[in-house]
Design an enzyme around this catalytic site. Structure first.
Site, PDB file in Angstrom:
ATOM      1  N   LYS B  67      19.544 -16.277  -8.395  1.00 16.50           N
ATOM      2  CA  LYS B  67      18.687 -17.250  -9.078  1.00 16.50           C
ATOM      3  C   LYS B  67      19.131 -17.476 -10.510  1.00 16.50           C
ATOM      4  O   LYS B  67      19.200 -18.611 -10.984  1.00 16.50           O
ATOM      5  CB  LYS B  67      17.233 -16.782  -9.065  1.00 16.50           C
ATOM      6  CG  LYS B  67      16.559 -16.904  -7.723  1.00 16.50           C
ATOM      7  CD  LYS B  67      15.065 -16.622  -7.816  1.00 16.50           C
ATOM      8  CE  LYS B  67      14.412 -16.860  -6.464  1.00 16.50           C
ATOM      9  NZ  LYS B  67      12.963 -16.595  -6.497  1.00 16.50           N
ATOM     10  N   ASP B 112       6.857 -11.640 -11.385  1.00 17.09           N
ATOM     11  CA  ASP B 112       5.884 -11.718 -10.293  1.00 17.09           C
ATOM     12  C   ASP B 112       5.331 -10.352  -9.925  1.00 17.09           C
ATOM     13  O   ASP B 112       4.744 -10.199  -8.883  1.00 17.09           O
ATOM     14  CB  ASP B 112       6.527 -12.373  -9.072  1.00 17.09           C
ATOM     15  CG  ASP B 112       7.681 -11.542  -8.537  1.00 17.09           C
ATOM     16  OD1 ASP B 112       8.018 -10.515  -9.155  1.00 17.09           O
ATOM     17  OD2 ASP B 112       8.243 -11.912  -7.493  1.00 17.09           O
ATOM     18  N   CYS B 168      -9.993   5.339   7.225  1.00 14.24           N
ATOM     19  CA  CYS B 168     -10.837   5.274   8.422  1.00 14.24           C
ATOM     20  C   CYS B 168     -11.262   3.845   8.729  1.00 14.24           C
ATOM     21  O   CYS B 168     -11.491   3.499   9.883  1.00 14.24           O
ATOM     22  CB  CYS B 168     -12.041   6.198   8.293  1.00 14.24           C
ATOM     23  SG  CYS B 168     -13.054   5.789   6.891  1.00 14.24           S
TER      24      CYS B 168
END
Lengths: 320, 641
Positions: B67, B112, B168
């Site tokens: 990028k 990000d 759980c």
């Protein structure tokens, strides 16, 4: 769900934004036709945003040949004379925009806002004009309102480190999410001429100073026969004189239009790139909302000024 | 246009951008157009197709490339005379040390993830370089300014912890679709295709624990003499049928809950598979992993549609088949990846079948992918607006115009007519362990907790250090680095397994430990307090760090938690929660706290840290929508010194 499904390619490319506005809105975007006039910095930003978003088609109008000034805030024109020689600004921007998203049809045509007729205008869903005179803004807006279908009309301009957007969606219906439900909403917009003709003394309290300042400059340019943005510091006395007259006739305290603000706008009519990004971003978002019929659209002016950093919505309509 | 004064500040500036993604592309363009001459840009990522709708400097032909490098080349095409230096690297690499940061006039973040943001914050503090921080989600975004000693640092306010769920809830009592996704992704997917040796709570705790755990060992193993179809059905019946029956036998659980329904493959699918096998073989005569798809082999096309229970079941079996026949090599070491089509198909199907069993609405593959991959909503327009605001703040920082620094929020719905809302920055938090020298304190059982627990749960997870060094007075207890000699490493490894009170230099109540990260140049001291007992529910770490807090976890009746993300260090501070996207998906910072306060300021509940909404210079009174405009505390300006 209406219309055909999105293709696999569209789903993949538009994945992140479909998560924001949904597949339905994406389909409507891909069927929208948009016309823009006046390819300066803020409009270049706007075009980038809606081409990336995947609108159906975009038609560009700007007959100017490339000058130093046209280049300044516009990243769509390569600064290479061998490339831009002989081409209009619209043609050059068109080449770059096509490259951004092959799924969008982008084209450039020759023409003037004053020469657009109904036959031409009715082929669009959204019309955005920039760098137009007061008379041109009024006339394109009026023609849009006479069309058999509803066409959304916007004006956008940036000067110095300020920007203005005007929106006319006529009688507009849209869907709005309220908790779990989607509710139908309706808004009624005045035309540009109607909005600026609302007597200033009946305005809501504390309307942005930019609204008044830009009306004064618009009137000044019209009276002097100037092109939009064609002012310099030597015009300041004339502008201040006009301000005084208008304030008197509208019974507005002159302090509402600070001389310092007028001086900035008159002296530096060129665009400031960060403001173009902000105004072009807000406008892109608004057009996407209007096309998709989703979310509260702004009514009916938006202002941003770097000096106070606020992005403000003003509703200036005749409330009788 | 910029004034002469601004222009000279811009021209003389050397700017570091961290991140060349959504915000980064817009920012690099706007910086270049605004006249910046010397820009450095770091990004470790490569380009993906789903970036192209907003990262406008990239084209389809660039997919897979760096990028930072592609963004540089694209901007040079319209601004050839700007000097842009790109680094295809992780900003946490050691080459980007304090000296590297010191060369810049300002650092601009377009990141990000929380982890990298904290790291850059610390380096900026250490190098004394101002930081402009940003983030966006959908129509929302914010820009904040962090200047050492003048405004709060990025870590002055606690950040929301990544969303986690009690084990759980995931294993036995799911009530939301996201619970089913976490189960499918972190438990079932990992059990079948990931590292077999990892601890895994896939099987419910039955009243007879011995039988279920012994039994489970073989269940997930493909037997030599069985077909994959048979194996798939066996797994299906075990996890959606048998395990549910076992859970049902635990009657207490269902007193106040709807009972789940066991689902067996024979009730959904025809006994004999007919032509699907052949179909799959034809379609997948390819080595391209992305083309191996259960949807393709079954002829299911639309990812937006919600599949029936039968379709989900067929996808489930088909995906298992494809993994074992077409991607045999991957089986045993797969980790869930949102870009792995087959993995997303399997997780969607498994989550849906479980959801059906528990009476939870099913979701489409598109939606499931978003939840499983923690995909953040992103659009081009918000990124462009935020990038414009970053440049405006950067120019103020370059001119040292401290009175005019602003945090700006980009809103979806106007608040007091504003879509872009500027707020005065806060002063530094005096008890912030990152930007002030405030000691932290830790309650811990010094006779039971090992040094390893302290390192993992506190130093790494809570303090976010990469290269920690732990000292007790002059004694070095632990250190991480590339250049340690063997004796030292052996010594530290031994220390890790010792309980605190038995270390060579014993750590007991009253000990002050000093913890340092040499790369981040961050050091803090921790006062140790011994405590015998911890509440398993509320204090699952078995230790409590104070002086700095994270938002508490979702409460439930058991102690362990499972996250919904690649790893806590890589994901955003909060995961999308299917129920309330816009609120839970806030990016990067205590943004929600500030916005809530700014937007819903109410009569009594005023704290001294109220954000100042700036109004017209001729009128300091903030008009609130609900008419509550008489509270003087709101209007009291809290100017920076």
């Amino acid at each position: 769900m209406d219309g055909e499904e999105l293709t696999e390619q569209e789903t993949q490319l538009y994945d992140r934004q479909i998560r924001v506005w949904g597949a339905d809105a994406q389909r409507r975007l891909s069927k929208a036709h948009i016309l823009v006039c006046g390819m300066k910095g803020a409009v270049a930003e706007f075009c980038k945003n809606i081409v990336l978003a995947g609108i159906g088609s975009l038609t560009l109008v700007d007959n100017r040949l490339v000058t130093e000034e046209a280049l300044s805030a516009n990243f769509l024109i390569p600064p290479d004379e061998s490339v831009f020689g002989g081409k209009t600004v619209a043609e050059l921007c068109c080449d770059s925009l096509k490259d951004f998203n092959p799924m969008v049809r982008v084209s450039a045509i020759k023409g003037e806002p004053s020469s657009f007729d109904e036959e031409f205008l009715k082929t669009f869903d959204v019309i955005v004009v920039s760098c137009c005179s007061l008379a041109e803004k009024k006339s394109v807006n009026e023609k849009c309102r006479k069309l058999p279908k509803r066409v959304s009309f916007y004006t956008v301009d940036c000067r110095d480190s300020c920007g203005e957007i005007f929106v006319d969606l006529q009688d507009y219906k849209y869907a709005k999410k309220k908790l779990e439900d989607t509710v139908e909403c309706q808004l009624s917009y005045p035309s540009f001429e109607e909005a600026i003709s609302v007597p200033w003394k009946v305005h809501p309290r504390k309307v942005s100073k930019l609204f008044y300042a830009l009306r004064v400059i618009e009137r000044f340019e019209e009276a002097e026969g100037r092109n939009p943005g064609e002012t310099s510091v030597s015009d300041l006395p004339g502008v201040l004189k006009l301000k005084k007259e208008i304030c008197e006739s509208q019974s507005l305290n002159e302090a509402h239009i600070p001389n310092a603000l007028l001086e900035r706008l008159v002296t530096n009519p060129t665009e400031f790139p960060p403001v173009c990004a902000i105004i072009g971003g807000i406008l892109g978002q608004e057009v996407i909302k209007a096309v998709s019929g989703k979310g509260d659209p702004l009514k009916n002016f938006f202002y941003f000024d770097t000096v106070d950093g606020k992005g403000i919505i003003e509703d200036i309509s005749n409330r009788s | 246009m910029a004034s002469q004064q601004q222009l000279s500040a811009i021209k003389g500036a050397k700017v570091l951008m961290v991140g060349a993604g959504g915000i980064g592309c817009e920012l690099l363009k706007t910086l270049a157009l605004s006249g910046f001459q010397d820009i450095h840009i770091i990004d470790m990522d490569t380009i993906e197709v789903s970036n192209l709708n907003r990262q406008f400097l990239f084209r389809k032909s660039h997919v897979g490339l760096s990028k930072a490098k592609v963004a540089r080349d694209a901007v040079l095409r319209f601004r050839p005379h700007v000097s842009i230096t790109s680094y295809h690297a992780n900003v946490k690499n050691q080459e980007f040390n304090v000296d590297f940061f010191k060369q810049f006039s300002v650092v601009l973040n377009g990141l990000d993830n929380l982890d990298a943001r904290r790291h850059v914050n610390r380096l900026c503090l250490a190098a004394d370089v101002p930081l402009v921080e940003s983030g966006t989600t959908g129509f929302l975004g914010q820009v904040t300014v962090h200047v050492k000693g003048k405004t709060e640092c990025y870590e002055c306010q606690p950040k929301p912890a990544p969303k986690t769920y009690p084990v759980c809830t995931i294993t036995s009592t799911p009530s939301k679709f996201v619970h089913c996704i976490v189960w499918a992704k972190d438990l079932l997917f990992t059990k079948l295709f990931g590292d077999k040796n990892q601890e895994n709570d896939l099987n419910v705790r039955s009243s007879d624990p011995a039988s279920s755990s012994d039994h489970a060992e073989d269940i997930f193993q493909l037997n030599k003499d069985e077909t994959i179809e048979h194996y798939g059905r066996r797994v299906f019946d075990h996890v959606f049928g048998y395990n549910i029956e076992v859970a049902l036998s635990n009657e207490d659980t269902w007193k106040n809950r709807n009972k789940p329904r066991p689902i067996y493959s024979r009730d959904i699918l025809p006994e004999e598979p007919t032509k699907q096998n052949g179909n799959a073989d034809k379609n997948c005569a390819t080595d391209d992993q992305s083309l191996i798809s259960a949807m393709t082999s079954l002829g299911i096309k639309n990812p937006q549609e919600i599949w029936s229970l039968m379709e989900n079941s067929r996808i489930f079996i088909e995906a298992i088949k494809l993994f074992f026949t077409k991607r045999e090599k991957d089986v045993g070491n797969l980790a869930f990846d949102k870009d792995d089509q087959l993995a997303v198909e399997f997780v969607t199907a498994a989550a849906n079948i479980r959801a059906e069993s528990f009476g939870i609405p099913m979701h489409s593959l598109f939606e499931s992918k978003g939840i499983a991959g923690n995909i953040v909503h992103a659009i081009a327009t918000t990124n462009a607006i935020i990038a414009g605001l970053i440049v405006i703040e950067a120019i103020k920082v370059l001119q040292n115009d401290a009175n005019n620094y602003r945090m700006t929020y980009c809103l979806e719905h106007p608040s007091r007519k504003m879509l872009l809302m500027p707020v005065e920055p806060f002063e530094p938090n005096k008890s912030c362990y990152v930007c002030s020298e405030t000691p932290l304190s830790l309650e811990i059982n010094t006779h039971r907790a090992k040094l390893r627990d302290f390192v993992e749960k506190i130093v790494t997870a809570k303090l976010g250090m990469n290269f920690p060094l732990i000292m007790h007075g002059a004694a070095l207890l632990y250190e991480v680095g590339d250049d340690l000699d063997e004796d030292m490493v052996a010594n530290y490894t031994a220390n890790l397994e010792k309980v605190l009170s038995e270390l060579p230099s014993p750590v007991v109540s009253g000990t002050i430990l000093s913890v340092e990260d040499l790369q981040q140049e961050l050091s803090c001291s921790i006062n140790i307090k011994h405590r015998d007992e911890f509440n398993e529910e509320k204090e699952p770490d078995g230790m409590v760090l104070s002086g700095w807090q994270q938002t508490p976890l979702e409460k439930d009746d058991c102690s362990k938690t499972l996250g919904n993300g690649e790893s806590t260090s890589k994901t955003l501070p909060s995961a999308p929660d299917a129920d309330k996207y816009d609120d839970s998906d806030m990016v990067a910072s205590g943004r929600k706290r500030k916005l809530d306060e700014a937007v819903n300021i109410s009569g009594e509940a005023n704290s001294s840290k109220k954000p100042e909404v700036l109004d017209d210079d001729d009128d300091d009174l903030v008009m609130l929508d609900d008419g509550d405009d008489r509270n003087p505390a709101i209007n009291k300006k809290k100017r920076l010194q």
